[in-house]
Design a protein around this motif. Structure first.
Motif, PDB file in Angstrom:
ATOM      1  N   ASP A 134       6.970   6.572  -2.449  1.00  0.00           N
ATOM      2  CA  ASP A 134       8.224   6.081  -3.021  1.00  0.00           C
ATOM      3  C   ASP A 134       8.718   6.947  -4.185  1.00  0.00           C
ATOM      4  N   TYR A 135       7.850   7.801  -4.745  1.00  0.00           N
ATOM      5  CA  TYR A 135       8.298   8.734  -5.781  1.00  0.00           C
ATOM      6  C   TYR A 135       9.414   9.641  -5.253  1.00  0.00           C
ATOM      7  N   LEU A 136       9.354   9.950  -3.949  1.00  0.00           N
ATOM      8  CA  LEU A 136      10.357  10.829  -3.351  1.00  0.00           C
ATOM      9  C   LEU A 136      11.728  10.163  -3.264  1.00  0.00           C
ATOM     10  N   PHE A 137      11.742   8.842  -3.276  1.00  0.00           N
ATOM     11  CA  PHE A 137      12.985   8.078  -3.130  1.00  0.00           C
ATOM     12  C   PHE A 137      13.215   7.162  -4.333  1.00  0.00           C
ATOM     13  N   GLN A 138      12.696   7.559  -5.471  1.00  0.00           N
ATOM     14  CA  GLN A 138      12.674   6.711  -6.655  1.00  0.00           C
ATOM     15  C   GLN A 138      14.067   6.249  -7.082  1.00  0.00           C
ATOM     16  N   ASN A 139      15.077   7.071  -6.905  1.00  0.00           N
ATOM     17  CA  ASN A 139      16.430   6.678  -7.310  1.00  0.00           C
ATOM     18  C   ASN A 139      16.979   5.535  -6.453  1.00  0.00           C
ATOM     19  N   PHE A 140      16.481   5.395  -5.221  1.00  0.00           N
ATOM     20  CA  PHE A 140      17.002   4.384  -4.314  1.00  0.00           C
ATOM     21  C   PHE A 140      16.136   3.130  -4.248  1.00  0.00           C
ATOM     22  N   THR A 192       6.859   0.013   0.066  1.00  0.00           N
ATOM     23  CA  THR A 192       5.645   0.829   0.212  1.00  0.00           C
ATOM     24  C   THR A 192       4.412   0.175  -0.410  1.00  0.00           C
ATOM     25  N   HIS A 193       4.613  -0.733  -1.332  1.00  0.00           N
ATOM     26  CA  HIS A 193       3.499  -1.406  -1.995  1.00  0.00           C
ATOM     27  C   HIS A 193       3.318  -2.806  -1.417  1.00  0.00           C
ATOM     28  N   SER A 194       3.227  -2.834  -0.106  1.00  0.00           N
ATOM     29  CA  SER A 194       3.016  -4.078   0.635  1.00  0.00           C
ATOM     30  C   SER A 194       2.370  -3.722   1.970  1.00  0.00           C
ATOM     31  N   ILE A 195       2.053  -4.732   2.736  1.00  0.00           N
ATOM     32  CA  ILE A 195       1.433  -4.499   4.044  1.00  0.00           C
ATOM     33  C   ILE A 195       2.453  -4.150   5.116  1.00  0.00           C
ATOM     34  N   LEU A 196       3.719  -4.023   4.761  1.00  0.00           N
ATOM     35  CA  LEU A 196       4.791  -3.808   5.725  1.00  0.00           C
ATOM     36  C   LEU A 196       4.532  -2.640   6.677  1.00  0.00           C
ATOM     37  N   VAL A 197       4.297  -1.454   6.169  1.00  0.00           N
ATOM     38  CA  VAL A 197       4.156  -0.271   7.026  1.00  0.00           C
ATOM     39  C   VAL A 197       2.909  -0.356   7.910  1.00  0.00           C
ATOM     40  N   PRO A 198       1.715  -0.647   7.366  1.00  0.00           N
ATOM     41  CA  PRO A 198       0.564  -0.783   8.259  1.00  0.00           C
ATOM     42  C   PRO A 198       0.747  -1.918   9.269  1.00  0.00           C
ATOM     43  N   TYR A 199       1.423  -2.996   8.839  1.00  0.00           N
ATOM     44  CA  TYR A 199       1.652  -4.102   9.768  1.00  0.00           C
ATOM     45  C   TYR A 199       2.565  -3.676  10.912  1.00  0.00           C
ATOM     46  N   LEU A 200       3.584  -2.876  10.637  1.00  0.00           N
ATOM     47  CA  LEU A 200       4.457  -2.379  11.706  1.00  0.00           C
ATOM     48  C   LEU A 200       3.666  -1.520  12.698  1.00  0.00           C
ATOM     49  N   PHE A 201       2.759  -0.677  12.186  1.00  0.00           N
ATOM     50  CA  PHE A 201       1.884   0.098  13.065  1.00  0.00           C
ATOM     51  C   PHE A 201       1.045  -0.838  13.931  1.00  0.00           C
TER      52      PHE A 201
END
Length: 194
Positions: free
Chosen positions: A26-32, A40-49
């Motif tokens: 998320d550092y790469l998209f910090q402005n947004f 990114t600081h949740s289970i969202l992405v691994p859960y989608l996988f």
């Protein structure tokens, strides 16, 4: 040790490192989305996988399952470290898209996602790897990764290590009835183990 054990160790360890590092993308998209984004600081992405590559598959690939177990394990370690603020700045709070802080709920969010991540990894492990030595390898890799990680931290090393070990062991040894309910809820009832 069999070849499949070395594959399991390699995938689990490397996927755990990815899960450990990924939240700070998320550092790469910090402005947004802000640092410590809720995305990114949740289970969202691994859960989608998990959802698309395990739950939606009739017979998921064992390497994919191991990869997802590792993503959840690494994420749990990262989130454990984030429970303990380093300097108490606004940058350490969870952000909604648009860089909006959720304030005091940040620690609760991080803690609940840490627990969820550990339980997902444990349930996947128990469902797909029935032999006891895989469970020992899982715990060993989790502990080794935690020890290596805290060496890179400047603050709260002992707290992070102690908390992660306690949460990992609690999640791992927690009751079978809860595991059965969670397994059913997550839709594992139709899958055969490897």
């Amino acid at each position: 040790m069999r070849k499949i054990d070395f594959i399991f160790i390699g995938i689990l360890f490397n996927a755990s490192i990815i899960g450990l590092i990924f939240p700070d993308i998320d550092y790469l998209f910090q402005n947004f989305i802000g640092h410590r984004s809720i995305l990114t600081h949740s289970i969202l992405v691994p859960y989608l996988f998990y959802y698309y590559y395990v739950k939606k598959k009739h017979k998921p690939n064992s390497k994919t399952v191991t990869l997802i177990i590792g993503l959840f394990l690494g994420l749990a370690l990262h989130l454990t470290a984030d429970i303990y603020p380093k300097n108490g700045s606004e940058n350490e709070l969870i952000k909604l898209p648009g860089n909006i802080s959720i304030g005091d709920f940040s620690v609760l969010w991080i803690f609940l996602n840490t627990l969820a991540s550990l339980y997902f990894s444990k349930i996947l492990l128990n469902k797909y790897y029935k032999k006891k030595h895989y469970k020992i390898l899982y715990l060993t890799i989790g502990l080794i990764l935690a020890c290596i990680y805290v060496l890179t931290e400047f603050y709260n090393k002992v707290l992070i290590l102690f908390t992660f070990i306690i949460l990992l062991l609690m999640a791992y040894f927690y009751g079978k009835k809860t595991d059965q309910k969670l397994t059913k809820f997550l839709g594992f009832k139709n899958f055969k183990h490897f």
